[in-house]
Design a protein around this motif. Sequence first.
Motif, PDB file in Angstrom:
ATOM      1  N   ILE A 135       0.870  -1.449  -0.127  1.00 30.67           N
ATOM      2  CA  ILE A 135      -0.162  -0.176   0.110  1.00 30.67           C
ATOM      3  C   ILE A 135       0.836   1.379   0.052  1.00 30.67           C
ATOM      4  CG2 ILE A 135      -1.870   1.433   1.059  1.00 30.67           C
ATOM      5  CD1 ILE A 135      -2.770  -1.433   2.454  1.00 30.67           C
ATOM      6  N   TYR A 157      -4.803  -2.492  -9.049  1.00 26.87           N
ATOM      7  CA  TYR A 157      -4.030  -2.152  -8.079  1.00 26.87           C
ATOM      8  C   TYR A 157      -5.164  -1.723  -6.962  1.00 26.87           C
ATOM      9  CZ  TYR A 157       0.377  -2.127 -10.497  1.00 26.87           C
ATOM     10  OH  TYR A 157       1.319  -2.762 -11.388  1.00 26.87           O
ATOM     11  N   ALA A 160      -4.620  -1.638  -3.016  1.00 24.87           N
ATOM     12  CA  ALA A 160      -3.812  -0.550  -2.428  1.00 24.87           C
ATOM     13  C   ALA A 160      -4.318   0.691  -1.723  1.00 24.87           C
ATOM     14  CB  ALA A 160      -2.530  -0.259  -3.383  1.00 24.87           C
TER      15      ALA A 160
ATOM     16  N   TYR B  93      -0.006  -9.792  -5.056  1.00 25.19           N
ATOM     17  CA  TYR B  93       0.466  -8.428  -4.531  1.00 25.19           C
ATOM     18  C   TYR B  93       1.900  -8.281  -4.648  1.00 25.19           C
ATOM     19  CZ  TYR B  93      -4.283  -8.127  -2.751  1.00 25.19           C
ATOM     20  OH  TYR B  93      -5.749  -8.118  -2.838  1.00 25.19           O
TER      21      TYR B  93
END
Lengths: 458, 155
Positions: A135, A157, A160, B93
Amino acid sequence: MTAVVFLGALALLTASGYCCALPSVRGRPVIYRLALAHLCGAAALALGVTAGVVLADHVSLRWGAAGLAVAGLTGVLIGRTKTEAPREHLPEPAPVPLVDTRAGIALLGILTGAGILTAVLRVAMLPLDWDGWAIWQLKAKAMADGSLRHLLTSPDYGYAHPDYPLLLPAHTWWLSGGGFHEDLAQLGGLLFFLDLAALFYHEAAARVSRGAALLGCVVLVSWPLTVKHAASGFADVPMAAYALLAVAALVRSDLRLLAAGLTGALLTKNEGLFTLAAAILIVTLITAQRPTASARRLPLVLAALATGAVVAGGWALVKARWGLRGDLLDPARWPPDLLSVLPERMVTVAAGFAAESVRVGPRYPGWGLLWPFAALGLWLSVRRGLAETAPLWSLVAVHFAGAAAAYLVTPLDPAGHMATSLDRLMLHVAPAALLAALVAVAGSQAAGPLHVSRDAAP
Amino acid sequence: MITQAEESRPPAVSPSLRSWCLLVLLAGAGINLAAGLRRPFVEHRVLRGDHYARADLAAAAVRARVPAGEPLTVVVYEGDRLNLLDCDTWFEYRIRWLLYPRSLRVARVPVGGGAERLPGYVLSFRVTAPPTAPERPHEVLSRGPMFILARTRAQ
């Protein structure tokens, strides 16, 4: 070369913050001055970057530099008109037996050093932690790459948290000289950790004996959560520092530090809104307690409201323009059957807070005996009517209420959501709770209503 | 201004009780400090050998073997769980962070089927068992304990 860039960028940021904090830093210990200068500089940088997005629709380091220049110049110009030295008019707090001895102070100094050493070791040996890279520092990388808007608006994303404000990423970006270095991101986190420790000690030493203040500092740097997030790349330690700065400035009627603290809190995390709400509540409390002084409190009210309007409003504009949405602040994402699940969720949330409060450690979050101690401090404050602790308790209460409300409406499973975040939300106000409890247990008990420091004006 | 009433207000707790309260608080902090000093070394040792280190290797292999701008598909496996960690989500991620700003496509597939037929450069990553190589004719560019980087050929 990287080290030179880092030191140069840090020097510029700190110099701007130092000028911005004039004359609040005059005559104070060097470590406290540096901490304030860094906090004010980081807030000015973030404000500049945010203003750049609002006014020019792009993220630019030049706007950050402009923010630093404007804040520094403003501080110098206004600072020249106010040169009054702080007045000492409250009695010295009574020393605490065993603690306020030469040996006790030395031992506490060593223990504080051990806590700081732990944080330094974490920076040296460990990488960024999950939210740090997923993040916060991912945005710093995107700033360096020039692709922040793409990152914030791309569904790839979405995890994030695009709606989070940009102080921490901008801080890393600046310290990296417009590039990105993971080590410097962690060093930046360590600086905020040191800021928090210095700020806490200074505020505590204004209210309790030197030994008790140092003991509080040991407790603060002993929390696994604090030292972890000194190196993790998360925004929670900066958030705690800005929340404490805001409430301390408010109590001192220090407008510029109040503005810096609120700006920093609002641009560090969405939870800065809780700090703003607490500031408004505290001013209301002060005014209600001393209606005759309400005219003198007007600048405080205006400063809090103006900072909130400009900073929170500015970031809200950015979010609206770029279409950035949060999962908690967007009612469309709340559970559709919210009213029916509310009672059950209230029980879950209350149980979560209670369970967190007794997690003494040494495993994460390892609060030690903070929360039982805070409960004792709160009880003493109420029983004895210690108005000087009221602002600190108000900050804690508003943040807790805000966090609880967020868990009540979260689109996630509340228990799971709390398991991954409650410790950090409590960290935002844990230093304030510790300070309030220290004052209640070990303070001089002689300060006037809501009037906390020996250097505050009568 | 300090009023006489405030000055004469007795302390909330007796000095000795105050000391004991603070010393108990300090004892709790001391235990945390002692545990905390050891923790960076323990975590460092763990991280050197776990999935974080393997992901770093996978990212390094991509940087070395996949030209910038070439499409890359990352294959993760449903149900790849390590204790409470959803490794498929974690790796998505993580690899996005490690390879940023390279754009990549993520294919989340059931174990034993599906994405092995993906074209182009394919990075397969699995924590709890070795990943599977593409079924299409392919060339393995790099292989590690938890990943395979391959380039499939046109059929």
